[in-house]
Design a protein around this motif. Structure first.
Motif, PDB file in Angstrom:
ATOM      1  N   LEU A 178       0.846  -1.191   0.000  1.00 48.70           N
ATOM      2  CA  LEU A 178       0.000   0.000   0.000  1.00 48.70           C
ATOM      3  C   LEU A 178       0.883   1.243   0.000  1.00 48.70           C
ATOM      4  CD1 LEU A 178      -2.689   1.557   0.329  1.00 48.70           C
ATOM      5  CD2 LEU A 178      -2.481   1.210   2.811  1.00 48.70           C
ATOM      6  N   ILE A 179       0.639   2.122  -0.945  1.00 48.24           N
ATOM      7  CA  ILE A 179       1.302   3.426  -0.985  1.00 48.24           C
ATOM      8  C   ILE A 179       0.240   4.495  -0.753  1.00 48.24           C
ATOM      9  CG2 ILE A 179       2.633   5.066  -2.367  1.00 48.24           C
ATOM     10  CD1 ILE A 179       3.734   2.680  -3.943  1.00 48.24           C
ATOM     11  N   LEU A 180       0.508   5.377   0.191  1.00 47.74           N
ATOM     12  CA  LEU A 180      -0.381   6.482   0.506  1.00 47.74           C
ATOM     13  C   LEU A 180       0.331   7.785   0.197  1.00 47.74           C
ATOM     14  CD1 LEU A 180      -1.530   5.120   3.974  1.00 47.74           C
ATOM     15  CD2 LEU A 180      -2.948   5.193   1.912  1.00 47.74           C
ATOM     16  N   CYS A 181      -0.383   8.751  -0.342  1.00 48.92           N
ATOM     17  CA  CYS A 181       0.271  10.008  -0.694  1.00 48.92           C
ATOM     18  C   CYS A 181      -0.747  11.142  -0.775  1.00 48.92           C
ATOM     19  CB  CYS A 181       1.000   9.874  -2.032  1.00 48.92           C
ATOM     20  SG  CYS A 181       1.926  11.348  -2.512  1.00 48.92           S
ATOM     21  N   ASN A 182      -0.491  12.187  -0.027  1.00 48.12           N
ATOM     22  CA  ASN A 182      -1.267  13.425  -0.126  1.00 48.12           C
ATOM     23  C   ASN A 182      -0.297  14.540  -0.507  1.00 48.12           C
ATOM     24  OD1 ASN A 182      -3.006  15.585   0.082  1.00 48.12           O
ATOM     25  ND2 ASN A 182      -3.035  15.598   2.323  1.00 48.12           N
ATOM     26  N   PRO A 183      -0.039  14.697  -1.811  1.00 41.98           N
ATOM     27  CA  PRO A 183       0.955  15.677  -2.251  1.00 41.98           C
ATOM     28  C   PRO A 183       0.381  17.090  -2.264  1.00 41.98           C
ATOM     29  CG  PRO A 183      -0.014  14.634  -4.149  1.00 41.98           C
ATOM     30  CD  PRO A 183      -0.635  13.982  -2.940  1.00 41.98           C
ATOM     31  N   PRO A 184       1.230  18.107  -2.350  1.00 35.92           N
ATOM     32  CA  PRO A 184       0.717  19.464  -2.598  1.00 35.92           C
ATOM     33  C   PRO A 184      -0.027  19.498  -3.929  1.00 35.92           C
ATOM     34  CG  PRO A 184       3.044  19.501  -1.973  1.00 35.92           C
ATOM     35  CD  PRO A 184       2.697  18.073  -2.241  1.00 35.92           C
ATOM     36  N   TYR A 185      -1.150  20.219  -3.959  1.00 31.46           N
ATOM     37  CA  TYR A 185      -1.882  20.295  -5.235  1.00 31.46           C
ATOM     38  C   TYR A 185      -2.576  21.634  -5.455  1.00 31.46           C
ATOM     39  CZ  TYR A 185      -5.668  18.483  -2.165  1.00 31.46           C
ATOM     40  OH  TYR A 185      -6.573  18.254  -1.149  1.00 31.46           O
ATOM     41  N   GLY A 203       5.207  24.680   1.281  1.00 31.40           N
ATOM     42  CA  GLY A 203       5.728  23.495   0.624  1.00 31.40           C
ATOM     43  C   GLY A 203       4.787  22.308   0.664  1.00 31.40           C
ATOM     44  N   ALA A 204       3.834  22.321   1.593  1.00 31.86           N
ATOM     45  CA  ALA A 204       2.856  21.242   1.673  1.00 31.86           C
ATOM     46  C   ALA A 204       1.565  21.583   0.945  1.00 31.86           C
ATOM     47  CB  ALA A 204       2.545  20.923   3.135  1.00 31.86           C
ATOM     48  N   LEU A 205       1.508  22.788   0.364  1.00 31.36           N
ATOM     49  CA  LEU A 205       0.278  23.261  -0.268  1.00 31.36           C
ATOM     50  C   LEU A 205       0.412  23.452  -1.772  1.00 31.36           C
ATOM     51  CD1 LEU A 205      -0.638  26.011   2.367  1.00 31.36           C
ATOM     52  CD2 LEU A 205      -1.810  23.810   2.062  1.00 31.36           C
ATOM     53  N   PHE A 206       1.437  24.184  -2.193  1.00 28.63           N
ATOM     54  CA  PHE A 206       1.511  24.657  -3.575  1.00 28.63           C
ATOM     55  C   PHE A 206       2.358  23.744  -4.447  1.00 28.63           C
ATOM     56  CE2 PHE A 206       0.668  28.451  -0.981  1.00 28.63           C
ATOM     57  CZ  PHE A 206      -0.497  28.893  -1.601  1.00 28.63           C
ATOM     58  N   ALA A 207       1.894  23.570  -5.699  1.00 21.77           N
ATOM     59  CA  ALA A 207       2.570  22.660  -6.624  1.00 21.77           C
ATOM     60  C   ALA A 207       2.574  23.224  -8.032  1.00 21.77           C
ATOM     61  CB  ALA A 207       1.890  21.292  -6.594  1.00 21.77           C
ATOM     62  N   GLY A 208       3.113  24.423  -8.185  1.00 21.88           N
ATOM     63  CA  GLY A 208       3.277  24.999  -9.514  1.00 21.88           C
ATOM     64  C   GLY A 208       2.041  25.710 -10.016  1.00 21.88           C
ATOM     65  N   ALA A 209       2.155  26.239 -11.228  1.00 18.05           N
ATOM     66  CA  ALA A 209       1.109  27.090 -11.800  1.00 18.05           C
ATOM     67  C   ALA A 209      -0.227  26.374 -11.948  1.00 18.05           C
ATOM     68  CB  ALA A 209       1.565  27.621 -13.156  1.00 18.05           C
ATOM     69  N   ASP A 210      -0.183  25.057 -12.209  1.00 14.48           N
ATOM     70  CA  ASP A 210      -1.438  24.317 -12.383  1.00 14.48           C
ATOM     71  C   ASP A 210      -1.709  23.350 -11.240  1.00 14.48           C
ATOM     72  OD1 ASP A 210       0.500  22.436 -12.893  1.00 14.48           O
ATOM     73  OD2 ASP A 210      -0.215  21.921 -14.906  1.00 14.48           O
ATOM     74  N   GLY A 211      -0.858  23.345 -10.224  1.00 11.97           N
ATOM     75  CA  GLY A 211      -1.052  22.462  -9.085  1.00 11.97           C
ATOM     76  C   GLY A 211      -0.697  21.008  -9.330  1.00 11.97           C
ATOM     77  N   LEU A 212      -0.037  20.715 -10.454  1.00  7.29           N
ATOM     78  CA  LEU A 212       0.209  19.324 -10.844  1.00  7.29           C
ATOM     79  C   LEU A 212       1.683  18.920 -10.804  1.00  7.29           C
ATOM     80  CD1 LEU A 212      -2.190  19.109 -13.920  1.00  7.29           C
ATOM     81  CD2 LEU A 212      -2.698  18.584 -11.524  1.00  7.29           C
ATOM     82  N   ASP A 213       2.561  19.801 -10.366  1.00  9.53           N
ATOM     83  CA  ASP A 213       3.997  19.518 -10.452  1.00  9.53           C
ATOM     84  C   ASP A 213       4.383  18.215  -9.752  1.00  9.53           C
ATOM     85  OD1 ASP A 213       4.344  21.787 -11.904  1.00  9.53           O
ATOM     86  OD2 ASP A 213       5.571  22.856 -10.421  1.00  9.53           O
ATOM     87  N   VAL A 244      -5.153  14.694 -13.515  1.00  9.07           N
ATOM     88  CA  VAL A 244      -4.226  13.784 -12.829  1.00  9.07           C
ATOM     89  C   VAL A 244      -4.355  12.376 -13.400  1.00  9.07           C
ATOM     90  CG1 VAL A 244      -3.481  12.875 -10.603  1.00  9.07           C
ATOM     91  CG2 VAL A 244      -4.330  15.224 -10.753  1.00  9.07           C
ATOM     92  N   LEU A 245      -5.578  11.973 -13.721  1.00  6.40           N
ATOM     93  CA  LEU A 245      -5.762  10.676 -14.376  1.00  6.40           C
ATOM     94  C   LEU A 245      -4.916  10.556 -15.633  1.00  6.40           C
ATOM     95  CD1 LEU A 245      -9.604   9.964 -14.177  1.00  6.40           C
ATOM     96  CD2 LEU A 245      -7.795   8.456 -13.384  1.00  6.40           C
ATOM     97  N   SER A 246      -4.898  11.593 -16.427  1.00  7.97           N
ATOM     98  CA  SER A 246      -4.155  11.542 -17.684  1.00  7.97           C
ATOM     99  C   SER A 246      -2.660  11.384 -17.444  1.00  7.97           C
ATOM    100  CB  SER A 246      -4.434  12.790 -18.523  1.00  7.97           C
ATOM    101  OG  SER A 246      -3.893  13.952 -17.916  1.00  7.97           O
ATOM    102  N   LEU A 247      -2.150  11.970 -16.382  1.00  7.73           N
ATOM    103  CA  LEU A 247      -0.727  11.828 -16.063  1.00  7.73           C
ATOM    104  C   LEU A 247      -0.384  10.397 -15.676  1.00  7.73           C
ATOM    105  CD1 LEU A 247      -0.142  15.076 -13.959  1.00  7.73           C
ATOM    106  CD2 LEU A 247       0.664  14.631 -16.276  1.00  7.73           C
ATOM    107  N   PHE A 248      -1.225   9.779 -14.855  1.00  7.36           N
ATOM    108  CA  PHE A 248      -0.914   8.428 -14.392  1.00  7.36           C
ATOM    109  C   PHE A 248      -1.195   7.374 -15.458  1.00  7.36           C
ATOM    110  CE2 PHE A 248      -0.907  10.444 -10.233  1.00  7.36           C
ATOM    111  CZ  PHE A 248       0.115   9.752  -9.585  1.00  7.36           C
ATOM    112  N   LYS A 249      -2.153   7.619 -16.334  1.00  9.65           N
ATOM    113  CA  LYS A 249      -2.451   6.641 -17.376  1.00  9.65           C
ATOM    114  C   LYS A 249      -1.259   6.420 -18.307  1.00  9.65           C
ATOM    115  CE  LYS A 249      -7.498   7.055 -17.597  1.00  9.65           C
ATOM    116  NZ  LYS A 249      -8.651   7.590 -18.370  1.00  9.65           N
TER     117      LYS A 249
END
Length: 275
Positions: A178-185, A203-213, A244-249
């Motif tokens: 099991l991998i758990l992850c709550n990244p900045p988004y 650093g725990a909140l922001f993830a770049g201009a689109d929140g997807l970094d 996000v689905l498109s990134l992981f697919k």
């Protein structure tokens, strides 16, 4: 002034700061007394108000989160020590644990990896759910390490929980059930409530201009870290599901989503595609 009068005055003082001003005042008063809120309401409302209460109310009036003032936050079935420098766990994130329970049932996973563990919220909640599991929490923050170790000791999980100082998946080679992850988004520049913007770590909140970094960093690697039959439960922000689905697919994994109690897609459940 009696407690009931001091609480009423504090609730009025906090009305412009919080949508739950009465609850906030009660929690702060219970903290000042060193008792649980229910006990205070049942037994102490006619006691004299402690001097320390006024200072706590002023901190809340400056938008400091209740969890930082009291130093604790309930999450899943456990209570965690939290404070400046770590993200406060939210009920939305319990969706990840719910998804894992639905997948593994009572037997549970044997090994758990929590990426961006902070004070250990997801990992320690999962270990409390499955007493035979062990796990690793990864975070790049030394301050997070301190809270993590405090929580591990308080919960008696020293033999089952480890911390690794690191940046996401760098240096990780093992596979996990099991991998758990709550990244900045959060998108850079987004307006956040003062309780969050003024106090919780960027650093725990922001993830770049689109929140997807951070999803871009994680997507190519989670598959190789999953053991056969394992899943990764990854938190996403409201409205981010398709992106996000498109990134992981692209990394050749199977994906489904789970919504939180508000009906918002909150958790991506990622598994290995059958060969």
């Amino acid at each position: 002034m009696r407690l009931r009068e001091a609480i009423a005055a504090a609730a009025a003082r906090l009305a412009q700061t919080s949508g739950t001003s009465r609850l906030d005042a009660e929690l702060l008063m219970a903290h000042a007394l060193g008792v649980e809120r229910d006990t205070m309401l049942l037994r102490h409302l006619d006691d004299p108000a402690p001097v320390a209460f006024d200072g706590l109310v002023e901190r809340r009036a400056a938008h400091e989160p209740i969890a930082y003032i009291t130093g604790r936050r309930a999450f899943w079935t456990i209570e965690l020590a939290v404070g400046l420098g770590v993200l406060i766990p939210r009920p939305d994130s319990e969706t990840l644990i719910e998804a894992a329970v639905a997948h593994f049932g009572e037997q549970g996973p044997a090994t758990i990896l929590d990426l961006g563990t902070g004070p250990g919220s997801l990992l320690l909640a999962a270990l409390s759910q499955w007493p035979d599991a062990c796990g690793l929490g990864v975070d790049r923050s030394e301050r997070a390490r301190g809270y993590f170790e405090t929580n591990v000791a308080a919960l008696g999980l020293e033999d089952r929980a480890r911390f690794r100082l690191g940046d996401w998946i760098d240096g990780l080679e093992d596979q996990w059930d099991l991998i758990l992850c709550n990244p900045p988004y959060v998108e850079s520049g987004d307006d956040l409530p003062p309780d969050v913007a003024l106090w919780e770590p960027d650093g725990a909140l922001f993830a770049g201009a689109d929140g997807l970094d951070d999803y871009r960093r994680l997507a190519p690697h989670l598959g190789r870290l999953l053991a056969p039959g394992g899943i990764a439960c990854v938190e996403i922000g409201a409205g981010q599901e398709e992106k996000v689905l498109s990134l992981f697919k692209k990394s050749g994994v199977s994906i489904e989503s789970r919504s939180d109690l508000k009906g918002i897609a909150r958790c991506l459940i990622i598994g290995l595609d059958p060969e």
